[in-house]
Design a protein around this motif. Structure first.
Motif, PDB file in Angstrom:
ATOM      1  N   PHE A 209       0.723  -1.141  -0.007  1.00  0.00           N
ATOM      2  CA  PHE A 209       0.071   0.021   0.083  1.00  0.00           C
ATOM      3  C   PHE A 209       0.641   1.280   0.060  1.00  0.00           C
ATOM      4  O   PHE A 209       1.920   1.263   0.622  1.00  0.00           O
ATOM      5  CB  PHE A 209      -0.923  -0.016   1.279  1.00  0.00           C
ATOM      6  CG  PHE A 209      -1.861  -1.215   1.373  1.00  0.00           C
ATOM      7  CD1 PHE A 209      -2.872  -1.279   0.745  1.00  0.00           C
ATOM      8  CD2 PHE A 209      -1.196  -2.210   1.862  1.00  0.00           C
ATOM      9  CE1 PHE A 209      -3.685  -2.411   0.956  1.00  0.00           C
ATOM     10  CE2 PHE A 209      -2.000  -3.331   2.273  1.00  0.00           C
ATOM     11  CZ  PHE A 209      -3.334  -3.435   1.472  1.00  0.00           C
ATOM     12  N   CYS A 210       0.359   2.344  -0.846  1.00  0.00           N
ATOM     13  CA  CYS A 210       1.124   3.689  -0.912  1.00  0.00           C
ATOM     14  C   CYS A 210       1.358   4.128   0.406  1.00  0.00           C
ATOM     15  O   CYS A 210       0.127   4.294   1.175  1.00  0.00           O
ATOM     16  CB  CYS A 210       0.693   4.574  -1.851  1.00  0.00           C
ATOM     17  SG  CYS A 210       0.925   6.159  -1.676  1.00  0.00           S
ATOM     18  N   ARG A 211       2.453   4.628   0.954  1.00  0.00           N
ATOM     19  CA  ARG A 211       2.614   5.211   2.410  1.00  0.00           C
ATOM     20  C   ARG A 211       1.738   6.498   2.508  1.00  0.00           C
ATOM     21  O   ARG A 211       1.404   7.032   3.717  1.00  0.00           O
ATOM     22  CB  ARG A 211       3.940   5.472   2.754  1.00  0.00           C
ATOM     23  CG  ARG A 211       4.889   4.057   2.864  1.00  0.00           C
ATOM     24  CD  ARG A 211       5.448   4.227   4.035  1.00  0.00           C
ATOM     25  NE  ARG A 211       6.537   3.113   4.250  1.00  0.00           N
ATOM     26  CZ  ARG A 211       6.255   2.341   5.268  1.00  0.00           C
ATOM     27  NH1 ARG A 211       5.527   2.663   6.503  1.00  0.00           N
ATOM     28  NH2 ARG A 211       7.010   1.143   5.472  1.00  0.00           N
ATOM     29  N   GLU A 212       1.477   7.221   1.386  1.00  0.00           N
ATOM     30  CA  GLU A 212       0.856   8.577   1.366  1.00  0.00           C
ATOM     31  C   GLU A 212      -0.786   8.258   1.596  1.00  0.00           C
ATOM     32  O   GLU A 212      -1.561   8.722   2.122  1.00  0.00           O
ATOM     33  CB  GLU A 212       1.132   9.318   0.350  1.00  0.00           C
ATOM     34  CG  GLU A 212       2.619   9.985   0.488  1.00  0.00           C
ATOM     35  CD  GLU A 212       2.562  10.995   1.746  1.00  0.00           C
ATOM     36  OE1 GLU A 212       3.762  11.073   2.249  1.00  0.00           O
ATOM     37  OE2 GLU A 212       1.371  11.766   2.090  1.00  0.00           O
ATOM     38  N   CYS A 213      -1.110   7.419   0.465  1.00  0.00           N
ATOM     39  CA  CYS A 213      -2.608   7.323   0.421  1.00  0.00           C
ATOM     40  C   CYS A 213      -3.161   5.968   0.479  1.00  0.00           C
ATOM     41  O   CYS A 213      -4.561   5.817   0.762  1.00  0.00           O
ATOM     42  CB  CYS A 213      -3.219   7.990  -1.102  1.00  0.00           C
ATOM     43  SG  CYS A 213      -2.617   6.902  -2.340  1.00  0.00           S
ATOM     44  N   GLY A 214      -2.582   4.934   0.624  1.00  0.00           N
ATOM     45  CA  GLY A 214      -2.982   3.734   0.780  1.00  0.00           C
ATOM     46  C   GLY A 214      -3.425   2.973  -0.254  1.00  0.00           C
ATOM     47  O   GLY A 214      -3.942   1.765  -0.480  1.00  0.00           O
ATOM     48  N   GLN A 215      -3.207   3.542  -1.681  1.00  0.00           N
ATOM     49  CA  GLN A 215      -3.564   2.944  -2.860  1.00  0.00           C
ATOM     50  C   GLN A 215      -3.071   1.563  -2.937  1.00  0.00           C
ATOM     51  O   GLN A 215      -1.612   1.338  -2.361  1.00  0.00           O
ATOM     52  CB  GLN A 215      -2.892   3.462  -4.023  1.00  0.00           C
ATOM     53  CG  GLN A 215      -3.134   2.881  -5.403  1.00  0.00           C
ATOM     54  CD  GLN A 215      -4.474   2.615  -5.885  1.00  0.00           C
ATOM     55  OE1 GLN A 215      -5.295   3.524  -5.732  1.00  0.00           O
ATOM     56  NE2 GLN A 215      -4.631   1.408  -6.340  1.00  0.00           N
ATOM     57  N   ASP A 216      -3.488   0.263  -3.345  1.00  0.00           N
ATOM     58  CA  ASP A 216      -3.029  -1.076  -3.267  1.00  0.00           C
ATOM     59  C   ASP A 216      -2.155  -1.215  -4.588  1.00  0.00           C
ATOM     60  O   ASP A 216      -2.794  -1.010  -5.676  1.00  0.00           O
ATOM     61  CB  ASP A 216      -4.050  -2.069  -2.853  1.00  0.00           C
ATOM     62  CG  ASP A 216      -5.159  -1.923  -3.799  1.00  0.00           C
ATOM     63  OD1 ASP A 216      -5.812  -1.050  -3.808  1.00  0.00           O
ATOM     64  OD2 ASP A 216      -5.300  -3.029  -4.640  1.00  0.00           O
ATOM     65  N   PHE A 318       6.264   7.460  -8.858  1.00  0.00           N
ATOM     66  CA  PHE A 318       4.968   8.286  -8.228  1.00  0.00           C
ATOM     67  C   PHE A 318       4.044   7.235  -8.028  1.00  0.00           C
ATOM     68  O   PHE A 318       3.539   6.240  -8.474  1.00  0.00           O
ATOM     69  CB  PHE A 318       4.515   9.251  -9.403  1.00  0.00           C
ATOM     70  CG  PHE A 318       4.176   8.607 -10.364  1.00  0.00           C
ATOM     71  CD1 PHE A 318       4.909   8.142 -11.625  1.00  0.00           C
ATOM     72  CD2 PHE A 318       2.827   8.555 -10.673  1.00  0.00           C
ATOM     73  CE1 PHE A 318       4.476   7.457 -12.600  1.00  0.00           C
ATOM     74  CE2 PHE A 318       2.076   7.988 -11.979  1.00  0.00           C
ATOM     75  CZ  PHE A 318       3.155   7.547 -12.705  1.00  0.00           C
ATOM     76  N   CYS A 319       2.872   7.673  -7.127  1.00  0.00           N
ATOM     77  CA  CYS A 319       1.660   6.906  -7.021  1.00  0.00           C
ATOM     78  C   CYS A 319       0.646   7.480  -7.832  1.00  0.00           C
ATOM     79  O   CYS A 319       0.319   8.734  -7.742  1.00  0.00           O
ATOM     80  CB  CYS A 319       1.270   7.084  -5.468  1.00  0.00           C
ATOM     81  SG  CYS A 319      -0.257   6.480  -5.254  1.00  0.00           S
ATOM     82  N   PRO A 320       0.031   6.564  -8.869  1.00  0.00           N
ATOM     83  CA  PRO A 320      -0.949   7.175  -9.581  1.00  0.00           C
ATOM     84  C   PRO A 320      -2.323   7.908  -8.942  1.00  0.00           C
ATOM     85  O   PRO A 320      -3.036   8.344  -9.683  1.00  0.00           O
ATOM     86  CB  PRO A 320      -1.182   6.245 -10.625  1.00  0.00           C
ATOM     87  CG  PRO A 320      -0.748   5.033  -9.883  1.00  0.00           C
ATOM     88  CD  PRO A 320       0.193   5.166  -8.908  1.00  0.00           C
ATOM     89  N   SER A 321      -2.491   7.344  -7.793  1.00  0.00           N
ATOM     90  CA  SER A 321      -3.708   7.708  -7.199  1.00  0.00           C
ATOM     91  C   SER A 321      -3.527   8.934  -6.297  1.00  0.00           C
ATOM     92  O   SER A 321      -4.477   9.838  -6.471  1.00  0.00           O
ATOM     93  CB  SER A 321      -3.927   6.434  -5.929  1.00  0.00           C
ATOM     94  OG  SER A 321      -5.080   7.126  -5.214  1.00  0.00           O
ATOM     95  N   CYS A 322      -2.576   8.970  -5.458  1.00  0.00           N
ATOM     96  CA  CYS A 322      -2.311  10.414  -4.745  1.00  0.00           C
ATOM     97  C   CYS A 322      -1.320  11.325  -5.647  1.00  0.00           C
ATOM     98  O   CYS A 322      -1.252  12.608  -5.073  1.00  0.00           O
ATOM     99  CB  CYS A 322      -2.189  10.184  -3.336  1.00  0.00           C
ATOM    100  SG  CYS A 322      -0.332   9.224  -3.337  1.00  0.00           S
ATOM    101  N   LYS A 323      -0.709  10.823  -6.467  1.00  0.00           N
ATOM    102  CA  LYS A 323       0.373  11.674  -7.166  1.00  0.00           C
ATOM    103  C   LYS A 323       1.548  12.066  -6.592  1.00  0.00           C
ATOM    104  O   LYS A 323       2.046  13.161  -6.836  1.00  0.00           O
ATOM    105  CB  LYS A 323      -0.544  12.986  -7.926  1.00  0.00           C
ATOM    106  CG  LYS A 323      -1.619  12.578  -8.851  1.00  0.00           C
ATOM    107  CD  LYS A 323      -1.736  13.613  -9.955  1.00  0.00           C
ATOM    108  CE  LYS A 323      -3.211  14.110  -9.800  1.00  0.00           C
ATOM    109  NZ  LYS A 323      -3.264  15.516 -10.849  1.00  0.00           N
TER     110      LYS A 323
HETATM  111 ZN   LIG Z   1      -0.469   7.129  -2.874  1.00  0.00          ZN
END
Ligand SMILES: [Zn+2]
Length: 527
Positions: A209-216, A318-323
């Motif tokens: 999971f993304c440490r910033e937003c939790g995107q899996d 980068f995280c495509p969910s929270c950018k």
């Molecule tokens: Zn994220």
């Protein structure tokens, strides 16, 4: 110890020294006779004198209850309340049964021995099968009996049952999933190679999971030839079959190409070059983009139009969910994504400990000296790490809650005037509460005028320092500070005035000079 015995024997010139040793853990497996043999051999070696097996003494137990096991009496007893006097309780049919199940067994020589530990739930099931009485009633009756048995004293002043209850708390683990859309995928926290449901053979992938937003993301290897993705343990290096390691992101549609405008909505804003009204992707970062694939539920790459659209990140830049941009090459996979069980054992023990201590404080039916928590560990580093962690947790908790309350109080009193650097220390000091004697080196004089003044002033300085050190992003990955969690907003004095002063911005480059004051405030705040 063996040397000490020999030195003592030499020093006092003893020819007939009597050696007596005790141990709770010496004996290995085997019959009682074999165990005595082993203990005697070891004692002979340690003491330097012959110890015969017949001189090895074990414990001898006696029954605490009185009576024979009887199913009819036991079944009838389960509908009655538990007796509270020793006289009845030590003859109680349930107590007799409990002692034979939990307490005593027979060793190979026909003597009473300790029973090996058992699960309460197993005993409930057994009692239910034996008597046919509902499991809930059995559980309640067993619970009441054990509790009553630990309180009731026999004529010698000893409790009828002194029992220990163990609760095992497993470490958090990883979540595993099949390669299916989120609505229909199979999820489990039990590690297996493939999903038990039809169609069989679907591999289970660990989720990160993304440490910033939790995107899996699915944690994968791309196998040699690039035609298949297989599961990989998080933070693991690639195996022999793999040509690359990475993370799979499940997309709604195909992952956009570098020239597709849809890409711009998925990447960090500073990866987009804005020229007037046109926005384009910064080509210099082309290697940081993921690769688009279509895969079936077995992880095999399939043709366009088939399967599930995914994006494969060799490095999650980068995280495509929270950018959020994770471009720094210093960062490991661990600092970008975490699994469900990443948050370590030290944090878990700290949180559990705190909860136990809090519960104990409210336990009025326990004696003061019984309200304690003891912790054991098998090595010293662990013990010091854990106590350090606990102290740090308490410190951070106290400082943060004081800061939060201070900010809230200030807001209630004067909404227009936030706390400033000048009055921060004092406000936190007030919010922290407690007595000066808690902080003073010499508690006796803490309330004398001069001492009190000095203690207060030092405490204010220390608190300010602690607060600022905490608000600086630090190493506490699992405990983000109040600003990171959005519970506190920090800003700079006079920012609005500077932002609105057009003369200051006239010489600035294009987007800044024409920007709205509010945009400038936002920019200055972030930077
Ligand atoms: Zn994220």
């Amino acid at each position: 110890m063996a040397m000490l015995v020999r030195r003592l024997r030499g020093a006092v010139g003893a020819t007939d020294l009597q050696c007596i040793g005790t141990s709770a853990t010496l004996a290995g497996p085997g019959t009682k006779a074999e165990q005595r043999q082993q203990v005697a051999a070891l004692a002979t070696k340690i003491f330097g004198t012959t110890i015969t097996p017949s001189n090895v003494i074990g414990e001898s137990l006696r029954r605490a209850t009185d009576g024979e096991f009887d199913i009819a009496a036991l079944t009838a007893r389960l509908t009655q309340p538990v007796p509270t006097a020793w006289e009845q309780l030590h003859r109680d049919p349930l107590a007799v049964w409990v002692e034979t199940k939990f307490g005593l067994a027979q060793d190979d020589e026909g003597k009473l021995a300790r029973q090996s530990p058992r699960r309460l739930s197993t005993a409930v099931t057994e009692l239910n099968q034996l008597t046919g009485v509902a499991e809930e009633i059995c559980r309640e009756q067993l619970r009441n009996l054990l509790l009553t048995g630990s309180k009731v004293r026999d004529p010698g002043g000893r409790p009828l049952f002194a029992f220990k209850l163990h609760q095992f708390i497993g470490k958090g683990d990883t979540v595993y999933t099949t390669l299916n859309p989120p609505a229909s995928r199979y999820l489990t926290t039990q590690y297996q190679r493939s999903a038990p449901e039809e169609p069989l053979g679907r591999p289970l992938f660990p989720l990160a999971f993304c440490r910033e937003c939790g995107q899996d993301f699915l944690v994968v290897n791309r196998d040699k030839g690039g035609e298949k993705f297989s599961p990989r343990p998080l933070n693991d290096t690639r195996g022999e079959q793999a040509e690359a390691t990475g993370l799979l992101y499940l997309c709604d549609g195909d992952w956009p190409s570098a020239t597709d405008p849809a890409l711009l909505d998925r990447i960090p804003d500073d990866w987009v070059i804005v020229d007037g009204a046109t926005r384009t992707f910064d080509k210099g970062r082309a290697t940081r983009l993921p690769t688009a694939y279509r895969v079936d539920q077995f992880g095999t790459v399939v043709d366009e139009g088939d399967g599930l659209p995914v994006a494969f990140f060799e490095r999650l830049d980068f995280c495509p969910s929270c950018k959020t941009s994770y471009e720094s090459s210093q960062q490991s996979e661990f600092s970008r994504v975490s699994s469900l069980g990443t948050e370590g054992r030290a944090s878990a023990v700290t949180v559990l400990t705190q909860s136990v201590v809090r519960t104990l404080r409210n336990q009025t039916d326990l004696d003061d000296d019984a309200r304690k928590l003891l912790a054991f560990t098998d090595n010293r580093q662990d013990a010091s790490l854990q106590s350090g962690h606990f102290n740090d947790f308490v410190l951070v908790g106290l400082v943060r809650s004081a800061l939060y309350r201070a900010a809230q109080k200030q807001h209630e009193r004067t909404p227009e005037e936030p706390l400033t650097d000048d009055d921060l220390g004092g406000a936190i000091f007030d919010a922290l509460g407690g007595d000066l004697t808690h902080f003073a080196r010499d508690p006796v004089t803490a309330h004398e005028a001069i001492a009190a003044k000095r203690i207060k002033s030092t405490l204010r300085d220390v608190l300010s320092y602690r607060v600022w050190a905490d608000l600086k992003r630090g190493w506490r990955i699992t405990m983000p500070n109040l600003e990171q969690t959005g519970q506190l907003r920090l800003t700079y004095f006079g920012l609005d005035g500077v932002a609105a002063d057009e003369t200051k911005w006239a010489g600035a480059a294009a987007p800044l000079s024409a920007a709205e004051p509010a945009t400038r405030v936002e920019l200055m705040h972030v930077l």
